[in-house]
Design an enzyme around this catalytic site. Structure first.
Site, PDB file in Angstrom:
ATOM      1  N   HIS A  72       0.817  -1.208   0.000  1.00  0.00           N
ATOM      2  CA  HIS A  72       0.000   0.000   0.000  1.00  0.00           C
ATOM      3  C   HIS A  72       0.853   1.262   0.000  1.00  0.00           C
ATOM      4  O   HIS A  72       0.432   2.294  -0.511  1.00  0.00           O
ATOM      5  CB  HIS A  72      -0.946  -0.001   1.205  1.00  0.00           C
ATOM      6  CG  HIS A  72      -2.175  -0.837   0.994  1.00  0.00           C
ATOM      7  ND1 HIS A  72      -3.446  -0.301   0.964  1.00  0.00           N
ATOM      8  CD2 HIS A  72      -2.327  -2.172   0.781  1.00  0.00           C
ATOM      9  CE1 HIS A  72      -4.325  -1.268   0.752  1.00  0.00           C
ATOM     10  NE2 HIS A  72      -3.672  -2.420   0.641  1.00  0.00           N
ATOM     11  N   GLY A  78       5.065   5.987  -4.277  1.00  0.00           N
ATOM     12  CA  GLY A  78       6.309   5.248  -4.335  1.00  0.00           C
ATOM     13  C   GLY A  78       6.666   4.732  -2.953  1.00  0.00           C
ATOM     14  O   GLY A  78       5.996   5.023  -1.965  1.00  0.00           O
ATOM     15  N   ASP A  80       8.126   5.243  -0.097  1.00  0.00           N
ATOM     16  CA  ASP A  80       8.737   6.309   0.690  1.00  0.00           C
ATOM     17  C   ASP A  80       8.187   6.404   2.109  1.00  0.00           C
ATOM     18  O   ASP A  80       8.397   7.409   2.796  1.00  0.00           O
ATOM     19  CB  ASP A  80       8.553   7.659  -0.015  1.00  0.00           C
ATOM     20  CG  ASP A  80       7.094   8.100  -0.086  1.00  0.00           C
ATOM     21  OD1 ASP A  80       6.199   7.283   0.232  1.00  0.00           O
ATOM     22  OD2 ASP A  80       6.841   9.264  -0.455  1.00  0.00           O
ATOM     23  N   SER A  82       5.279   6.952   3.119  1.00  0.00           N
ATOM     24  CA  SER A  82       4.241   7.972   3.323  1.00  0.00           C
ATOM     25  C   SER A  82       2.994   7.375   3.962  1.00  0.00           C
ATOM     26  O   SER A  82       2.206   8.093   4.585  1.00  0.00           O
ATOM     27  CB  SER A  82       3.890   8.662   1.999  1.00  0.00           C
ATOM     28  OG  SER A  82       3.547   7.718   1.004  1.00  0.00           O
ATOM     29  N   PRO A 163      -5.456  -0.349  -6.396  1.00  0.00           N
ATOM     30  CA  PRO A 163      -6.231  -1.265  -7.241  1.00  0.00           C
ATOM     31  C   PRO A 163      -7.436  -1.845  -6.515  1.00  0.00           C
ATOM     32  O   PRO A 163      -7.333  -2.303  -5.381  1.00  0.00           O
ATOM     33  CB  PRO A 163      -5.209  -2.352  -7.589  1.00  0.00           C
ATOM     34  CG  PRO A 163      -3.899  -1.621  -7.571  1.00  0.00           C
ATOM     35  CD  PRO A 163      -4.016  -0.634  -6.439  1.00  0.00           C
ATOM     36  N   THR A 194      -1.828 -15.606  -0.342  1.00  0.00           N
ATOM     37  CA  THR A 194      -1.766 -16.931   0.256  1.00  0.00           C
ATOM     38  C   THR A 194      -1.701 -16.856   1.779  1.00  0.00           C
ATOM     39  O   THR A 194      -2.046 -17.816   2.479  1.00  0.00           O
ATOM     40  CB  THR A 194      -0.569 -17.735  -0.286  1.00  0.00           C
ATOM     41  OG1 THR A 194      -0.625 -19.057   0.224  1.00  0.00           O
ATOM     42  CG2 THR A 194       0.759 -17.120   0.101  1.00  0.00           C
ATOM     43  N   ASP A 253       2.558 -20.568   0.306  1.00  0.00           N
ATOM     44  CA  ASP A 253       2.677 -21.643  -0.673  1.00  0.00           C
ATOM     45  C   ASP A 253       1.770 -21.386  -1.878  1.00  0.00           C
ATOM     46  O   ASP A 253       1.204 -20.298  -2.006  1.00  0.00           O
ATOM     47  CB  ASP A 253       2.348 -22.995  -0.022  1.00  0.00           C
ATOM     48  CG  ASP A 253       0.958 -23.014   0.615  1.00  0.00           C
ATOM     49  OD1 ASP A 253       0.104 -22.186   0.214  1.00  0.00           O
ATOM     50  OD2 ASP A 253       0.723 -23.844   1.507  1.00  0.00           O
TER      51      ASP A 253
END
EC number: 1.11.1.7
Length: 326
Positions: A72, A78, A80, A82, A163, A194, A253
């Site tokens: 996230h 990026g 960083d 934040s 997303p 997983t 896995d």
């Protein structure tokens, strides 16, 4: 049947060859390299590993939480750190981030590092290292983490466009491509589910009144849908959490990918990885490898993701505490 099988394998091989070739051209983020703190804070990685291990021993669910925190962070401004900054309008207050956990683990590691070598190790690097250590603790692969990131000074909730769990694979692929990540990286990184969990509110629409024609999402295995309905009653707690891999929820896995093949993907966006041919080819590649292909690729995709828009050199700062800019 033999000819068809060989043809399918050829297509999969060609697809993976293209993806691996694209990965081979990937370089480390500007200024990042393995062992960045060797001279300035030689115990840095040991301290982070020990801190993560201590928290994991008390609460194993912290592993997917820390891995998710790193994801996230990297997908907004990026890598960083934040995501760690406090504030009414900071990133952590955006809706997709409200369920994130693990901040206390990062602050714990940071306080120990500040005592050992003040003003040297960035919160962004702690996040990247903690994500790796979390995977190792759940039986996953280890990898060398390039370090040297510096921390950002900006954190704005309105910048968060993470997303969505309802994205099509086409949209998700474009979102990842914008960050320099290809289809194989996408399928690899989603495989982190997983050991992940999800709140009922993000998939319960698949279980009740899905459409005019289907009460339950037809792409979901009916037996699995019934299991989820028991865990997430229609009028139950929408924030209740369910493992995204009900077969081995605490072990890193390939059972997550087997679930997709069997219509047992909990999130719609996960199940769609099996519906779309390019992403299905990658899923099949990991299934055929019996875990070795997945483990081998996961580290390199994490390194690639960890290079997204990093700050190095004189950019940003090294925060004294991770929840506030200096």
């Amino acid at each position: 049947m033999g000819t068809s099988c060989c043809f399918t394998r050829l297509i999969v091989s060609l697809f993976l060859l293209v993806c691996f070739a694209a990965n081979a051209t990937m370089v480390h983020g500007q200024g990042l390299h393995v062992g960045f703190y060797k001279a300035t804070c030689p115990k840095a990685e040991v301290i982070v590993r020990s801190t993560v291990g201590s928290h994991f021993n008390s609460n194993p669910s912290i592993a997917p939480a820390l891995l998710n925190l790193h994801f996230h962070d990297c997908f907004v401004r990026g890598c960083d750190a934040s995501i760690l900054i406090d504030g009414r309008t900071a990133e952590k207050m955006a809706e997709p981030n409200l369920g994130l956990r693990g901040y206390n683990v990062i602050e714990d590691a940071k306080s120990q590092l500040e005592a050992e070598c003040p003003g040297v190790v960035s919160c962004a690097d702690i996040l990247a290292l903690a994500a790796r250590d979390s995977v190792v603790l759940t039986g996953g692969p280890s990898w060398s983490v390039p370090t040297g990131r510096r921390d950002g000074r900006v954190s704005i909730a309105s910048n968060v466009n993470f997303p969505s769990f309802r994205y099509s694979t086409e949209t998700l692929t474009k979102k990842f491509a914008e960050k320099g990540l290809n289809v194989l990286d996408l399928v690899t990184l989603v495989g982190a589910h997983t050991i992940g969990t999800s709140a009922c509110q993000f998939f319960s629409y698949r279980l009740y009144n899905f459409s005019a024609a289907n009460s339950v999402d037809p792409s979901m295995d009916p037996v699995y849908a019934t299991q989820l309905q028991k865990l997430c009653p229609q009028n139950g707690d929408a924030t209740a959490r369910v493992a995204l891999d009900t077969v081995s929820p605490h072990h890193f896995d390939v059972s997550f990918y087997r679930n997709l093949r069997n219509g047992r993907g909990t999130l719609e966006v996960d199940q769609k990885l099996w519906s779309d041919i390019p992403t299905r080819n990658a899923v099949q590649h990991f299934l055929v490898g019996g875990g070795s292909n997945f483990h081998g690729k996961f580290g390199s995709s994490m390194v690639k993701m960890g290079n997204i828009d990093v700050k190095t050199g004189t950019e940003g700062e090294i925060r004294r505490i991770c929840s506030a800019i200096n």
